[in-house]
Design an enzyme around this catalytic site. Structure first.
Site, short mmCIF file in Angstrom:
data_model
loop_
_atom_site.label_atom_id
_atom_site.label_comp_id
_atom_site.label_asym_id
_atom_site.label_seq_id
_atom_site.Cartn_x
_atom_site.Cartn_y
_atom_site.Cartn_z
N GLU A 1 12.71 -4.49 15.32
CA GLU A 1 14.15 -4.25 15.33
C GLU A 1 14.52 -2.91 14.70
O GLU A 1 15.36 -2.18 15.21
CB GLU A 1 14.86 -5.40 14.58
CG GLU A 1 16.36 -5.28 14.54
CD GLU A 1 16.98 -5.36 15.92
OE1 GLU A 1 16.94 -6.43 16.52
OE2 GLU A 1 17.50 -4.33 16.41
N LYS B 1 12.69 6.15 20.75
CA LYS B 1 13.55 4.96 20.74
C LYS B 1 13.96 4.60 22.17
O LYS B 1 14.03 3.42 22.53
CB LYS B 1 14.78 5.22 19.87
CG LYS B 1 14.41 5.34 18.39
CD LYS B 1 15.53 5.94 17.58
CE LYS B 1 15.19 5.98 16.10
NZ LYS B 1 16.10 6.80 15.30
N GLU C 1 13.15 12.08 9.55
CA GLU C 1 11.73 11.73 9.61
C GLU C 1 10.95 12.64 8.66
O GLU C 1 11.43 13.71 8.26
CB GLU C 1 11.19 11.94 11.04
CG GLU C 1 11.80 11.00 12.04
CD GLU C 1 11.64 9.54 11.66
OE1 GLU C 1 10.51 9.07 11.48
OE2 GLU C 1 12.67 8.86 11.51
N ALA D 1 0.85 -1.20 0.00
CA ALA D 1 0.00 0.00 0.00
C ALA D 1 0.88 1.25 0.00
O ALA D 1 1.87 1.31 0.73
CB ALA D 1 -0.90 0.01 1.23
N LYS E 1 8.92 3.76 15.42
CA LYS E 1 9.17 4.00 16.86
C LYS E 1 8.11 4.89 17.50
O LYS E 1 7.79 4.72 18.68
CB LYS E 1 10.57 4.58 17.10
CG LYS E 1 10.99 5.72 16.20
CD LYS E 1 11.59 5.21 14.92
CE LYS E 1 11.60 6.25 13.85
NZ LYS E 1 12.85 6.38 13.18
N GLY F 1 18.23 1.86 13.50
CA GLY F 1 18.29 1.42 12.10
C GLY F 1 18.82 0.01 11.94
O GLY F 1 18.23 -0.96 12.42
N ARG G 1 0.60 5.83 -0.79
CA ARG G 1 -0.35 6.93 -0.90
C ARG G 1 -0.69 7.17 -2.38
O ARG G 1 -1.82 7.37 -2.75
CB ARG G 1 0.28 8.18 -0.27
CG ARG G 1 -0.66 9.28 0.07
CD ARG G 1 0.01 10.30 0.95
NE ARG G 1 1.46 10.26 0.85
CZ ARG G 1 2.30 10.71 1.77
NH1 ARG G 1 1.82 11.25 2.86
NH2 ARG G 1 3.60 10.65 1.60
N ASP H 1 12.38 11.83 18.31
CA ASP H 1 12.67 10.51 17.73
C ASP H 1 13.57 9.69 18.67
O ASP H 1 13.32 8.51 18.90
CB ASP H 1 13.34 10.70 16.36
CG ASP H 1 13.71 9.38 15.73
OD1 ASP H 1 12.80 8.69 15.23
OD2 ASP H 1 14.91 9.03 15.73
P1 NAP Z 1 8.75 7.58 3.76
O1 NAP Z 1 9.93 7.55 2.86
O2 NAP Z 1 8.05 8.88 4.00
O3 NAP Z 1 7.71 6.50 3.20
C1 NAP Z 1 6.40 6.39 3.70
C2 NAP Z 1 5.60 5.47 2.78
O4 NAP Z 1 4.30 5.35 3.29
C3 NAP Z 1 5.46 6.00 1.34
O5 NAP Z 1 5.58 4.95 0.41
C4 NAP Z 1 4.04 6.56 1.31
O6 NAP Z 1 3.42 6.48 0.03
C5 NAP Z 1 3.34 5.64 2.24
N1 NAP Z 1 2.17 6.24 2.85
C6 NAP Z 1 2.08 7.38 3.55
N2 NAP Z 1 0.80 7.61 3.96
C7 NAP Z 1 0.08 6.57 3.49
C8 NAP Z 1 -1.29 6.22 3.53
N3 NAP Z 1 -2.18 6.98 4.19
N4 NAP Z 1 -1.69 5.09 2.94
C9 NAP Z 1 -0.81 4.31 2.27
N5 NAP Z 1 0.51 4.57 2.19
C10 NAP Z 1 0.93 5.70 2.78
O7 NAP Z 1 9.13 7.01 5.20
P2 NAP Z 1 10.38 6.09 5.59
O8 NAP Z 1 11.57 6.95 5.79
O9 NAP Z 1 10.45 4.95 4.69
O10 NAP Z 1 9.94 5.65 7.07
C11 NAP Z 1 8.96 4.65 7.25
C12 NAP Z 1 8.97 4.25 8.73
O11 NAP Z 1 10.25 3.73 9.06
C13 NAP Z 1 8.71 5.39 9.71
O12 NAP Z 1 8.03 4.90 10.83
C14 NAP Z 1 10.11 5.81 10.12
O13 NAP Z 1 10.16 6.41 11.39
C15 NAP Z 1 10.80 4.46 10.16
N6 NAP Z 1 12.24 4.49 9.99
C16 NAP Z 1 12.80 5.18 8.98
C17 NAP Z 1 14.18 5.15 8.82
C18 NAP Z 1 14.86 5.90 7.73
O14 NAP Z 1 16.10 5.91 7.70
N7 NAP Z 1 14.15 6.51 6.80
C19 NAP Z 1 14.96 4.42 9.71
C20 NAP Z 1 14.34 3.71 10.74
C21 NAP Z 1 12.97 3.75 10.87
P3 NAP Z 1 3.97 7.31 -1.24
O15 NAP Z 1 5.32 6.69 -1.56
O16 NAP Z 1 2.99 7.09 -2.32
O17 NAP Z 1 4.10 8.73 -0.78
N1 HSE Z 2 15.16 9.81 11.45
C1 HSE Z 2 15.79 8.70 12.09
C2 HSE Z 2 17.27 8.99 12.29
C3 HSE Z 2 15.64 7.47 11.23
O1 HSE Z 2 17.77 9.97 11.73
O2 HSE Z 2 17.92 8.27 13.03
C4 HSE Z 2 16.10 6.23 11.92
O3 HSE Z 2 15.21 5.89 12.94
#
Ligand code: NAP
Ligand code: HSE
Length: 437
Positions: A130, A206, A191, A44, A106, A135, A46, A202
């Site tokens: 995890e 964690k 984020e 899924a 988180k 990360g 957006r 954040d």
């Molecule tokens: P992101 O790049 O913003 O991706 C979010 C995804 O969710 C996108 O594919 C978006 O769709 C989709 N989405 C958003 N709202 C939606 C809805 N209402 N219905 C369906 N799909 C929806 O976020 P991310 O960086 O991958 O982070 C995802 C999670 O992992 C978060 O909880 C974040 O805290 C965690 N996290 C991230 C990292 C990191 O390094 N980025 C590290 C550790 C944990 P579209 O693509 O169509 O916009």
């Molecule tokens: N925004 C977070 C960071 C992603 O910079 O560490 C990993 O949780």
């Protein structure tokens, strides 16, 4: 014998795309190594029309997360959207439908972890998280499995890659805060709302997850004293360097005995000065490090990439493969590992003690230092060292003091009094100094 496990991804952004790519590229390797064949059957997003750099077959993509959660051809729901309210509903619906859940979220766990853990246990399904802390660094698995027989004494570390990246660049090349934050966003570390990173939220999310897992103590996010790096003044990085310290955003949890003998846990996130020769001070860029002290293992440190597409997806896949292997067993319901000491409590920040760095902006005239040191003395705060920079009679100059260990409440009360002195031009800047680790 190979077991096929079908994944329903919620989100194909930075992390979701990484999961999709690793499954695609390493499917055969994973199958040979684990006996599990992974298939992404639903995803899924957006906006299904967005070009996301991965070729997802027709019929897999939807813009409705509920279709993924309810799909009969999904065994594990992998929540990689972020946010807490909608994600909570999808995850609970998945659990109620008997699906295992893996998440990197988180915020979701810090705010709704108790409820989700309880519902997952009741439904007999596994909850893997995890990737939610540090990360790609396997800190959750280490605490949950490798150290399961230890009484944890402290967990302490750098758990936000974005903040570490910003502080490292500010120190190393004098970069401006805003420019480095933009770089971190472009690299996919930050984020969706980067104030979560720079305001320390954040890291607090964690830390709440770590506190629950390491100490078993219930913790609400508001219990975690949280200060971010948005207000960090480059001069404090430089003065810190002169004292032999590096400035880091640390998440700190330490166990202590409360007055009634109950377990108390300090849980705090704030900019912290650490001695340059400590291992944690050497952790630069987007890297994270978590130091754990256990009563049997002693101290150990985990180090690695704390954010970004592949490192985070690596952790998500580690969970998926663990869950895939225990999916049909009684072990699934206990997989999350948290909540073992429900009688413990979080120690309020006012009761914590620390070493301190304080920078005052004062009029350059005789007697000011003795006024300040007199107030500190009345609050039982002992000075370790003092530097005053420059000489500008009649104008203001920075006066930097480091202290021996003092109680936070005393320090805050002393600062209020000092800030009222006519010769003090601006509120004092206080940074805690850690000598552990
Ligand atoms: P992101 O790049 O913003 O991706 C979010 C995804 O969710 C996108 O594919 C978006 O769709 C989709 N989405 C958003 N709202 C939606 C809805 N209402 N219905 C369906 N799909 C929806 O976020 P991310 O960086 O991958 O982070 C995802 C999670 O992992 C978060 O909880 C974040 O805290 C965690 N996290 C991230 C990292 C990191 O390094 N980025 C590290 C550790 C944990 P579209 O693509 O169509 O916009
Ligand atoms: N925004 C977070 C960071 C992603 O910079 O560490 C990993 O949780």
């Amino acid at each position: 014998m190979t077991k096929t496990v079908r994944l329903g991804l919620l989100g194909l952004g930075t992390v979701g795309r990484g999961v999709y790519r690793i499954v695609d590229e390493n499917r055969e390797l994973i199958e040979r190594r684990t006996g599990v064949r992974l298939e992404v059957t639903r995803a899924a997003v957006r906006d299904p029309d967005k070009d996301r750099g991965v070729a997802v077959p027709a019929g897999v993509l939807t813009d409705d997360p509920r279709q993924v959660v309810a799909a009969p051809d999904v065994d594990i729901v992998v929540e990689l959207v972020g946010g807490s309210d909608a994600a909570r509903s999808w995850v609970l619906e998945a659990v109620d439908a008997g699906k295992h859940v893996v998440t990197a979220n988180k915020a979701l766990l810090a705010e709704h972890g108790d409820e989700i853990r309880r519902r997952a246990a009741e439904a007999g399904v596994a909850l893997g998280y995890e990737a939610s802390v540090a990360g790609g660094v396997p800190v959750i698995k280490t605490l949950r499995e490798s150290l399961a027989a230890n009484r944890v004494l402290s967990v302490y570390g750098i758990v936000n890659g974005t903040c570490n990246y910003i502080l490292t660049r500010m120190r190393e090349d004098g970069s401006a805060f805003d420019a480095v934050l933009a770089d971190a966003q472009a690299a996919g570390y930050a984020e969706a709302d980067p104030s979560f990173d720079v305001d320390g939220v954040d890291s607090a999310h964690k830390l709440a997850i770590l506190v629950n897992l390491a100490f078993g103590v219930p913790v609400a996010i508001d219990d975690v004293h949280t200060e971010g790096i948005a207000g960090v003044n480059p001069s404090d990085i430089e003065f810190g360097r002169e004292f032999g310290y590096t400035l880091k955003l640390l998440a700190i949890a330490k166990a202590a005995a409360g007055p009634d003998g109950r377990l108390e846990v300090e849980a705090r996130v704030h900019p912290t000065l650490v001695a340059d020769d400590r291992p944690i001070a050497q952790v630069g860029g987007v890297y994270n490090a978590v130091q754990i002290v256990g009563d049997s293992v002693g101290d150990l440190m985990l180090y690695g990439r704390g954010a970004g597409e592949r490192p985070t997806a690596s952790a998500v896949l580690g969970d998926i493969l663990d869950v895939a292997r225990i999916a049909d067993s009684d072990a699934a319901a206990a997989y999350d590992g948290g909540g073992a000491a429900p009688d413990g409590r979080i120690r309020p920040i006012a009761e914590v003690s620390s070493l301190y760095y304080i920078r005052f902006t004062v009029e350059d005239k005789p007697g000011v230092l003795s006024q300040i040191s007199g107030i500190l003395g009345r609050y039982d705060i002992s000075i370790e060292s003092v530097i005053q920079k420059g000489r500008d009679a009649g104008k203001t100059v920075p006066l930097v003091i480091t202290t021996h260990r003092a109680r936070e409440r005393d320090m805050q009360d002393a600062l209020v009094e000092i800030d009222r002195l006519p010769s003090v031009a601006e509120p004092g800047v206080l940074i805690r100094v850690e000598d552990d680790g």
